[in-house]
Design a protein around this motif. Sequence first.
Motif, short mmCIF file in Angstrom:
data_model
loop_
_atom_site.label_atom_id
_atom_site.label_comp_id
_atom_site.label_asym_id
_atom_site.label_seq_id
_atom_site.Cartn_x
_atom_site.Cartn_y
_atom_site.Cartn_z
N UNK A 12 0.81 -1.21 0.00
CA UNK A 12 0.00 0.00 0.00
C UNK A 12 0.85 1.26 0.00
N UNK A 13 2.11 1.17 0.43
CA UNK A 13 2.95 2.35 0.50
C UNK A 13 4.36 2.01 0.06
N UNK A 14 5.15 3.06 -0.21
CA UNK A 14 6.56 2.85 -0.51
C UNK A 14 7.23 2.22 0.71
N UNK A 15 8.06 1.23 0.49
CA UNK A 15 8.73 0.55 1.60
C UNK A 15 9.59 1.54 2.37
N UNK A 76 13.01 4.94 2.44
CA UNK A 76 11.93 5.72 1.80
C UNK A 76 12.16 5.85 0.29
N UNK A 77 12.70 4.79 -0.29
CA UNK A 77 12.89 4.74 -1.74
C UNK A 77 14.17 5.37 -2.24
N UNK A 78 14.95 6.01 -1.35
CA UNK A 78 16.19 6.68 -1.76
C UNK A 78 17.39 5.88 -1.28
N UNK A 79 18.43 5.72 -2.12
CA UNK A 79 19.62 4.96 -1.71
C UNK A 79 20.33 5.63 -0.52
N UNK A 80 20.77 4.81 0.41
CA UNK A 80 21.54 5.31 1.56
C UNK A 80 22.72 4.40 1.81
N UNK A 81 23.76 4.98 2.38
CA UNK A 81 24.89 4.21 2.86
C UNK A 81 24.95 4.40 4.37
N UNK A 82 24.68 3.34 5.09
CA UNK A 82 24.65 3.42 6.54
C UNK A 82 26.09 3.38 7.06
N UNK A 83 26.61 4.57 7.32
CA UNK A 83 28.03 4.69 7.65
C UNK A 83 28.34 4.21 9.06
N UNK A 84 27.43 4.51 10.00
CA UNK A 84 27.65 4.17 11.41
C UNK A 84 26.31 3.82 12.07
#
Length: 525
Positions: A12-15, A76-84
């Motif tokens: 129903x929504x963007x993951x 929220x649909x945008x690429x992220x790099x989880x640095x810490x």
Amino acid sequence: MLTRTGGRPFGSEVATLTATGLTKTFPGVRALDGVDLTCRPGRVHALVGENGAGKSTLVRVLTGNTAPDQGRILFDGAPVTLRTPRHALELGITAVHQELTVLPELTVAENVLLGQEPTALGRLDRRAGDAWVAGALDRVGLTGLDPERRAGELSLANRQLLEIARALVRRSRVLILDEPSAVLSGDKLAALFDVVRALAADGVAVVYISHLLDEVRSLADDITVLRDGAAVSSGLAHGYNVRRIVREMVGRDVDTVFPVLAPPTADAVLEVRGLVPRTRGPVPDPVSLDVCAGEIVGLAGLVGSGRSRLLRTLAGVRPRAAGTVRVKGRAVRRGGSVGRSPRRAMRAGMVLVPEERKADGLVLGLSARANTTLATLRQVSPLGWVSARRERAAFAAEQDRLGIRAAGPDQDIGQLSGGNQQKVVLAKWLRRRPSVLLLDEPTRGVDVGAKAEIYRTIAGLAEQGMAVLLASSELPEVLGLAHRVLVCRGGAVVGELTGADRTEEKVMHLALGTDFLGAGEGART
């Protein structure tokens, strides 16, 4: 009976959080092999798999503790790099890990607010902090708990709920719960389920990790099964039954039926009369019980009923205020002025596999072989020095007997799965060839495959003549594995159930102190 409530329609929504193709390799081990995971707002996504399937590594990647070798993460649909880990927290990704991080010397309030203390004009806002703490404790069922109490004084169950209260204060968008129910039962377990459902109803994406598959099916909207670092399948929870989950977890059908028990003898090995643990609070009623050769006696009851305290007192870990304990007719004396002496219990032939294996059963940082021989060092130290060759031989023998899965005897014990760590703790004490085996939550945090193996081992030990006293929060485990069941409440044994009287309903009535039809038949104190 658990019921499923809430949850938004699938898709129903963007993951909120999406992981695709996550791969992570450690020396000699491919921990993650192209794993995909989609966590949507308002849904509970169960993550299941055997110990060592890759769940912990996946959680570490999603919380910024470990960088993947390949793959990508979308928030929220945008690429992220989880640095810490801090970066993950700032995004709203919070994890409550199986290994608790409560700081024992801080207060309850300080633990709940740790790292997120409210401020006003650059100063700590105590009024806001008190309100946050009270609200979080109330939501997890700890209403009335003194916020100024030292956290180290809390029970294991309350420390688990304290961790969850801390996560609630963070107002997370994604909440990862790793075995949150492992130490809970009764009203505390119900409080956890209420929190999970309420969070999902508020739009939080919940990742729920548990070995309790009936619980998973009742709470989850979606399920992902991991095996050997790969996602075997993922889909709507209603498309899974327990047999399918187990088959996909282990790659084969597993017989989860409890082993057939051989009848015990009439020879009492453990005799307890008038046992009273030394406590700071109200003095519990004296406990008397017998366990015969070849018999498995189960201890049932709610959290705080005194099961663990009874076992720890028998093992000499907690002081004994009064009473006598005999093993094969030999008195196990109290430990002088302090009232406790594990050494005397061990010499008499009684050993304890403790509830918290990492805190009380293992020495983290040592190898698997060193942990296996800790209780029998004289056997591997012929000239006063530990022989690595003898240690390796001892570990190989126990590995063959108990099916311990490890890269080798020198592997760090912390790198083994929970089930294999538990087997090492069991092996350590079985090497002493005890007459009485005390087991406190013997399969907590253990996957279904290893659990079946441990059940067979316990039944086999009883068949060889060992007396077993077993405490577990899992009623099916107590009822399925024990010849008879003793029910604890308020530190006392309030009833005994045998034969057809061994039912979950009768155990719960005794544990709660309520009446049931025919309570006088087959129940005695």
